[in-house]
Design a protein around this motif. Sequence first.
Motif, PDB file in Angstrom:
ATOM      1  N   ARG A 217       0.848  -1.182   0.000  1.00  0.00           N
ATOM      2  CA  ARG A 217       0.000   0.000   0.000  1.00  0.00           C
ATOM      3  C   ARG A 217       0.883   1.232   0.000  1.00  0.00           C
ATOM      4  N   GLY A 218       0.368   2.290  -0.550  1.00  0.00           N
ATOM      5  CA  GLY A 218       1.084   3.553  -0.531  1.00  0.00           C
ATOM      6  C   GLY A 218       0.999   4.156   0.856  1.00  0.00           C
ATOM      7  N   PRO A 219       1.495   5.368   1.019  1.00  0.00           N
ATOM      8  CA  PRO A 219       1.438   6.014   2.328  1.00  0.00           C
ATOM      9  C   PRO A 219      -0.020   6.311   2.710  1.00  0.00           C
ATOM     10  N   VAL A 220      -0.410   5.900   3.904  1.00  0.00           N
ATOM     11  CA  VAL A 220      -1.769   6.138   4.381  1.00  0.00           C
ATOM     12  C   VAL A 220      -1.727   6.973   5.651  1.00  0.00           C
TER      13      VAL A 220
ATOM     14  N   CYS B 193      -7.003   8.679   9.788  1.00  0.00           N
ATOM     15  CA  CYS B 193      -8.246   8.346   9.082  1.00  0.00           C
ATOM     16  C   CYS B 193      -8.104   7.153   8.136  1.00  0.00           C
ATOM     17  N   GLY B 194      -6.893   6.762   7.761  1.00  0.00           N
ATOM     18  CA  GLY B 194      -6.684   5.583   6.925  1.00  0.00           C
ATOM     19  C   GLY B 194      -6.740   5.834   5.431  1.00  0.00           C
ATOM     20  N   ARG B 195      -6.946   7.080   5.013  1.00  0.00           N
ATOM     21  CA  ARG B 195      -6.974   7.378   3.580  1.00  0.00           C
ATOM     22  C   ARG B 195      -5.557   7.540   3.042  1.00  0.00           C
ATOM     23  N   TYR B 196      -5.424   7.407   1.711  1.00  0.00           N
ATOM     24  CA  TYR B 196      -4.123   7.584   1.084  1.00  0.00           C
ATOM     25  C   TYR B 196      -3.688   9.044   1.168  1.00  0.00           C
ATOM     26  N   ILE B 197      -2.397   9.260   1.400  1.00  0.00           N
ATOM     27  CA  ILE B 197      -1.851  10.606   1.491  1.00  0.00           C
ATOM     28  C   ILE B 197      -1.340  11.006   0.115  1.00  0.00           C
TER      29      ILE B 197
ATOM     30  N   CYS C 167      -2.716  14.871   4.691  1.00  0.00           N
ATOM     31  CA  CYS C 167      -3.975  14.229   4.365  1.00  0.00           C
ATOM     32  C   CYS C 167      -5.097  15.265   4.267  1.00  0.00           C
ATOM     33  N   ASP C 168      -6.202  14.887   3.671  1.00  0.00           N
ATOM     34  CA  ASP C 168      -7.362  15.772   3.558  1.00  0.00           C
ATOM     35  C   ASP C 168      -8.022  16.037   4.917  1.00  0.00           C
ATOM     36  N   CYS C 169      -7.785  15.141   5.878  1.00  0.00           N
ATOM     37  CA  CYS C 169      -8.402  15.335   7.189  1.00  0.00           C
ATOM     38  C   CYS C 169      -7.721  16.454   7.976  1.00  0.00           C
ATOM     39  N   GLY C 170      -6.605  16.975   7.467  1.00  0.00           N
ATOM     40  CA  GLY C 170      -5.943  18.098   8.103  1.00  0.00           C
ATOM     41  C   GLY C 170      -4.771  17.731   8.983  1.00  0.00           C
TER      42      GLY C 170
END
Length: 60
Positions: A38-41, A45-49, A54-57
């Motif tokens: 997997r790429g960087p997460v 929140c577990g989403r891809y960076i 991340c989008d979560c801030g």
Amino acid sequence: MLFKIILIFLLAMVLVGMVGKLVFPSAIDRMKNKALGRGPVCRSCGRYIIGKSCDCGKKG
């Protein structure tokens, strides 16, 4: 004659593969995990960076 040579070659390759799997049982799993990795997460929140954060801030 050619069929026998091809058959012996294929059987030898199967034997080499079986010996390799017995000697190095975890090497195949490590290569598979590295190839499918997997790429960087984001840790929170577990989403891809994508980019630096991340989008979560939060920063990764």
